[in-house]
Design an enzyme around this catalytic site. Structure first.
Site, PDB file in Angstrom:
ATOM      1  N   VAL A   1       4.397   3.120   1.964  1.00 54.47           N
ATOM      2  CA  VAL A   1       4.481   1.676   2.211  1.00 54.47           C
ATOM      3  C   VAL A   1       5.667   1.354   3.111  1.00 54.47           C
ATOM      4  O   VAL A   1       5.559   0.568   4.063  1.00 54.47           O
ATOM      5  CB  VAL A   1       4.577   0.900   0.883  1.00 54.47           C
ATOM      6  CG1 VAL A   1       4.652  -0.601   1.165  1.00 54.47           C
ATOM      7  CG2 VAL A   1       3.384   1.212  -0.008  1.00 54.47           C
TER       8      VAL A   1
ATOM      9  N   GLU B   1       3.552 -10.111  -3.169  1.00 58.03           N
ATOM     10  CA  GLU B   1       2.129 -10.021  -2.796  1.00 58.03           C
ATOM     11  C   GLU B   1       1.624  -8.583  -2.852  1.00 58.03           C
ATOM     12  O   GLU B   1       0.495  -8.315  -3.282  1.00 58.03           O
ATOM     13  CB  GLU B   1       1.935 -10.593  -1.389  1.00 58.03           C
ATOM     14  CG  GLU B   1       0.512 -10.688  -0.928  1.00 58.03           C
ATOM     15  CD  GLU B   1      -0.310 -11.660  -1.764  1.00 58.03           C
ATOM     16  OE1 GLU B   1      -1.004 -11.161  -2.664  1.00 58.03           O
ATOM     17  OE2 GLU B   1      -0.261 -12.880  -1.520  1.00 58.03           O
TER      18      GLU B   1
ATOM     19  N   ILE C   1      -4.923  -7.577  -0.255  1.00 54.99           N
ATOM     20  CA  ILE C   1      -5.571  -8.869  -0.530  1.00 54.99           C
ATOM     21  C   ILE C   1      -4.496  -9.918  -0.810  1.00 54.99           C
ATOM     22  O   ILE C   1      -3.689  -9.736  -1.713  1.00 54.99           O
ATOM     23  CB  ILE C   1      -6.504  -8.775  -1.759  1.00 54.99           C
ATOM     24  CG1 ILE C   1      -7.549  -7.681  -1.568  1.00 54.99           C
ATOM     25  CG2 ILE C   1      -7.162 -10.127  -2.014  1.00 54.99           C
ATOM     26  CD1 ILE C   1      -8.423  -7.460  -2.799  1.00 54.99           C
TER      27      ILE C   1
ATOM     28  N   GLY D   1      -5.219  13.530  -4.045  1.00 56.38           N
ATOM     29  CA  GLY D   1      -3.955  12.798  -4.030  1.00 56.38           C
ATOM     30  C   GLY D   1      -4.090  11.336  -4.403  1.00 56.38           C
ATOM     31  O   GLY D   1      -3.225  10.526  -4.104  1.00 56.38           O
TER      32      GLY D   1
ATOM     33  N   GLU E   1      -1.522   8.841  -9.488  1.00 59.64           N
ATOM     34  CA  GLU E   1      -0.071   8.765  -9.645  1.00 59.64           C
ATOM     35  C   GLU E   1       0.432  10.071 -10.271  1.00 59.64           C
ATOM     36  O   GLU E   1      -0.343  10.815 -10.878  1.00 59.64           O
ATOM     37  CB  GLU E   1       0.298   7.609 -10.597  1.00 59.64           C
ATOM     38  CG  GLU E   1      -0.166   6.244 -10.137  1.00 59.64           C
ATOM     39  CD  GLU E   1       0.876   5.515  -9.302  1.00 59.64           C
ATOM     40  OE1 GLU E   1       1.972   6.062  -9.092  1.00 59.64           O
ATOM     41  OE2 GLU E   1       0.576   4.409  -8.831  1.00 59.64           O
TER      42      GLU E   1
ATOM     43  N   LYS F   1      -0.619  -5.487 -13.111  1.00 64.97           N
ATOM     44  CA  LYS F   1      -1.049  -6.480 -12.125  1.00 64.97           C
ATOM     45  C   LYS F   1      -1.663  -7.690 -12.819  1.00 64.97           C
ATOM     46  O   LYS F   1      -1.374  -8.839 -12.468  1.00 64.97           O
ATOM     47  CB  LYS F   1      -2.056  -5.833 -11.160  1.00 64.97           C
ATOM     48  CG  LYS F   1      -1.444  -4.695 -10.345  1.00 64.97           C
ATOM     49  CD  LYS F   1      -2.516  -3.865  -9.620  1.00 64.97           C
ATOM     50  CE  LYS F   1      -1.881  -2.699  -8.872  1.00 64.97           C
ATOM     51  NZ  LYS F   1      -2.887  -1.748  -8.353  1.00 64.97           N
TER      52      LYS F   1
END
Lengths: 430, 430
Positions: A15, A131, A138, A189, A192, A207
């Site tokens: 990320v 977010e 999304i 992969g 986690e 979430k």
């Protein structure tokens, strides 16, 4: 043009590198849209020597994310390290204390410490935005917090762990058992380091607890989420549910009821023809139901470098544009402690059991259900070749309370005709 | 608590009354989320005496929306009257001149005058927001302008006229011709006073032109939208496309290409299994594709009291919270005039024609296509009972330029085997 917005980026995994790429590739676009340049000034990660797919030479390096968070040349602290404790928490706290805004992709951190962090940030006049923590690319936090801000929310649902949805749809499409597909996912992969975060529903439960806080104005209460992973979903049930017109999903549901706040992240049947039922592979979907708007469905990539970085940078752009909405859509101090609902809203259930194939067996099962106050919507008997003494019976009930279903399941063995344990899976009406 | 945000509401039709209901029903919720009360102070409509489903006694009444827009006790002017000229335009201009923020549901007004209005508003330090103008309750303006602000957008697509989608899906599901379903829709009150706004694609084209401006940083250019309504979509094509695995939708597509900005609102085939293909009835869907995020799909009610009022009030809530983003996501003066693409991006096409059923007929058609540089992906011949001399031929081409398709269509009559005009419909790859 006003002064640049200066980012300090903690975490240079998938990320983080995605964020670097967007900032570098779209410098002009971001400046045009934000009305000011958006630049990275400093970065931090555990291993400076690691080869990375981006040029970091223009940025200051900090080994300690806390030091990064406290730098004078950082306006926004971006936390994409992960983990609910340790460096992510310390650095986020340090950033707020040092007067920085925070953008994070860390659902675990907020599920466990969101209330305290939001209160600290708001007391300091800072914002925390997340977010990227829910449903990847999304823009669902924005849709719920801002777009639907005039709605009393009725229910929020979602398939929010792409790995689980990959496993379930791969089982269905290839006819493979859970263990085989789990192993495939590991080798690809997709899992986690602790796979239980995925397949145990914990990540998706984090979430859901964040969405529930926004939707219902309640303090994040992850501990109150009813959690059940996908490890017990069998290929038999996937096939038989399909025959009855349903698909099995790891579905999160949050709704405020007269009995309190209901939060569940459990395998559910949904109609095969519904948007949730049709969702394949790693794609995520969130369904938002409000009293004015009705039902809104959002679908998109739930993970990955580009999508998650898009969400992080969407938050950054809002900060650059001066948006200062409270973390959970209202002041954190005004969020109320939710009373958890002791049981889920009544729903139809799918039941699968193996019966001794002899006269009166079905009647005994039907009697059990009747005595538990459960009525039958559909029933199907499948005689399996080579197993002459047994038949599989599938039942779809009308709406029933979970306690009544439990009561019936407990009574089945007493009939003498139900072999082994019956399976019961909730059918969520979507 | 800070001072209330005071709304002046021009238009008391379905949407206006929906706004009144939300403000009255959710006074506490709106105040909690916005950090300040949100109240209506004055309203305006053509006919004061008309019976309406809401108590308006607490609000000042203005007969003239311009007077409403200029009232000292109005902070935000809400325009839900409609119409691209006349009172809606005059009152919106007056509101900006008087220093009010504007929230509008008026796609026609913005499609024609959005550039001038946005420039005027930004020069005055005011905002114009228009979530309700596109795709009803779906927060798509927000998703595109804010959530995906860090993406270079690649393509924006949408089914954004619920009436057209109702007509097309009703034709498909009931096997009824266009004229019959059009008449049903009229009797159900689904059509605008001028039905061509719906079935001619104009209303949806207005919406597409607004999305394109945000996505590509270009001035709204509704006049450059390639428009084709649904009046020529036949039940035969709906059925035969279905047989080939496609559904027909009135689909809007905007994309920036090397040849300029492409904006189309035309009937297209989409895969029956895709989210767009599965969309039934009056529901809307917008697909947003960005370079970082990939594809996001948003689905929800495209019209109606509650959904449209939800969108209007989402904008109001943003203003109440201090969000001041530019109308089209960047300063209006920085929007560039787009060069319209002279032709659409190559795509596969669906062709239907009636052939004389004699040896060599198909070969002649294939030769025509080959000479136009078009290759064939699928071909199917259907011999219709009772019509011995004719056969219907369906062809799905590989990607072809629209000009090449036109060339082939022009050459068909010369073959002497194609009866009447062939039908060609673009297949949008979604």
């Amino acid at each position: 043009m006003p002064a640049p917005l200066r980012l300090g980026l903690a975490g240079l995994g998938t990320v983080g590198i995605g964020v670097v790429k967007i900032v570098q590739r779209h410098a002009d676009l971001l400046a045009a849209r934000a009305g000011r340049p958006v630049v990275i000034t400093a970065v931090s990660a555990r291993d400076r020597a690691k080869a990375r797919d981006a040029d970091l030479s223009g940025y200051a390096w900090e080994t300690d994310p806390v030091a990064l968070a406290e730098r004078d040349d950082v306006d926004v602290f971006i936390e994409v390290m992960g983990g609910s404790e340790g460096p992510a928490k310390l650095a986020t706290e340090a950033a707020i204390a040092a007067g920085k805004d925070v953008v994070t992709a860390n659902k675990a951190l907020l599920a466990h410490h969101g209330q305290a962090l939001a209160e600290a940030a708001e007391a300091a006049g800072r914002v925390i935005r997340f977010e990227a923590a829910v449903a990847g690319g999304i823009p669902v936090i924005k849709a719920l917090t801002e777009g639907l801000a005039a709605n009393q929310m009725r229910r929020v649902m979602g398939v929010m762990n792409g790995t689980c949805n990959y496993i379930l749809t791969r089982m269905a499409n290839a006819g493979l058992p859970y263990e085989t597909v789990f192993e495939e996912a590991r080798q690809l992969g997709y899992l986690e380091a602790d796979p239980n975060l995925d397949v145990g529903g914990i990540d998706a439960g984090h979430k859901l607890s964040l969405l529930a806080a926004i939707a219902f104005g309640t303090r994040v209460s992850f501990d109150a989420v009813e959690l059940e992973g996908i490890g017990n979903v069998s290929i038999d049930d996937i096939r038989m549910a399909d025959d009855m017109g349903y698909h099995i999903k790891l579905l999160g549901v949050a709704q405020m009821t007269g009995r309190g706040l209901e939060q569940r992240m459990t395998p559910c049947l949904v109609p095969a023809e519904s948007p949730l039922g049709q969702l394949q592979g790693g794609t995520n979907m969130v369904v938002l139901e409000g009293d004015a708007v009705g039902q809104i469905v959002l679908r998109g990539p739930g993970a990955g470098e580009g999508p998650t970085a898009s969400a992080v940078m969407g938050d950054v752009m809002d900060i650059a544009r001066g948006v200062r909405t409270a973390t959970f859509g209202r002041p954190a101090t005004s969020l109320v402690a939710a009373i958890p609902a002791k049981s889920a809203t009544p729903a139809p259930y799918y039941l699968r059991m193996t019966l001794l194939d002899k006269p009166g067996a079905l009647a005994k099962v039907a009697t059990c259900l009747g005595e538990a106050g459960i009525s039958i919507d559909q029933m199907r008997q499948i005689n399996q070749p080579g197993e002459d003494d047994n038949a599989v019976v599938l039942i779809v009930t009308h709406k029933a309370a979970p306690a009544d279903i439990a009561h019936a399941l407990a009574a089945f063995p007493v009939t003498g005709v139900v072999q082994g344990a019956a399976v019961a899976i909730r059918i969520e009406e979507v």
